[in-house]
Design a protein around this motif. Structure first.
Motif: not given
Length: 175
Positions: A111-113, A124-125, A148-149, A154-155
């Protein structure tokens, strides 16, 4: 074992106010030793036996039952915090604008990718094991990346700037 507890959202509003003396006393009542706090943003250091997950749950329960506060608590060992610092994949150009997002669980890598970096540029991340490294060149007033993050979290998560992360590491290794 030396631990660092990172409390999410402490002392950011009147409803989440916790005196650090009260937090230290709570941790002491839970049986943890060498208790210290750093800053007023919910950073605690202590020694304890056992694993991080039950310690995190015990602190969350204590906060709720004794202080009437609901806050997520993310716990790392001093060794895990050392690894977070050593594995940093980004250049720290300004430690006040560089942060680590500590995750309670491994990230949703797929998901993050899938997030287009243009959606949060010039921020940047990079992903770590159970952390995200983020750089906010324009500061934290209106960052694009955190919302967005959250979508791919997931928790519970909590963020600390690089100055705080490295200071917590130094304090944890001195316990």
């Amino acid at each position: 074992m030396r631990y660092v507890a990172l409390l999410r959202g402490i002392n950011v509003s009147p409803a989440t106010t916790v005196a650090m003396a009260d937090l230290r006393a709570l941790l002491g009542r839970l049986g943890y030793g060498n208790v210290r706090t750093h800053l007023r943003s919910g950073n605690a250091l202590f020694t304890a036996d056992g694993d991080a997950e039950p310690i995190s749950a015990a602190i969350e329960r204590g906060l709720r039952e004794e202080l009437g506060l609901s806050a997520a608590v993310i716990v790392r060992t001093a060794g895990q915090l050392r690894a977070v610092v050593e594995r940093n994949p980004l250049e720290v150009r300004d430690p006040a604008r560089f942060a680590v997002v500590f995750l309670s669980r491994p990230p949703d890598r797929e998901g993050l990718a899938s997030i287009d970096p243009a959606a949060y540029a010039p921020e940047e991340m990079r992903m770590g094991e159970r952390e995200l490294y983020v750089y906010f060149p324009d500061g934290l007033r209106r960052p694009k990346l955190p919302p967005l993050l959250e979508k791919y979290s997931t928790g519970p998560v909590t963020m600390r700037n690089w100055n705080t992360v490295t200071r917590l590491l130094a304090l944890a290794e001195d316990l």
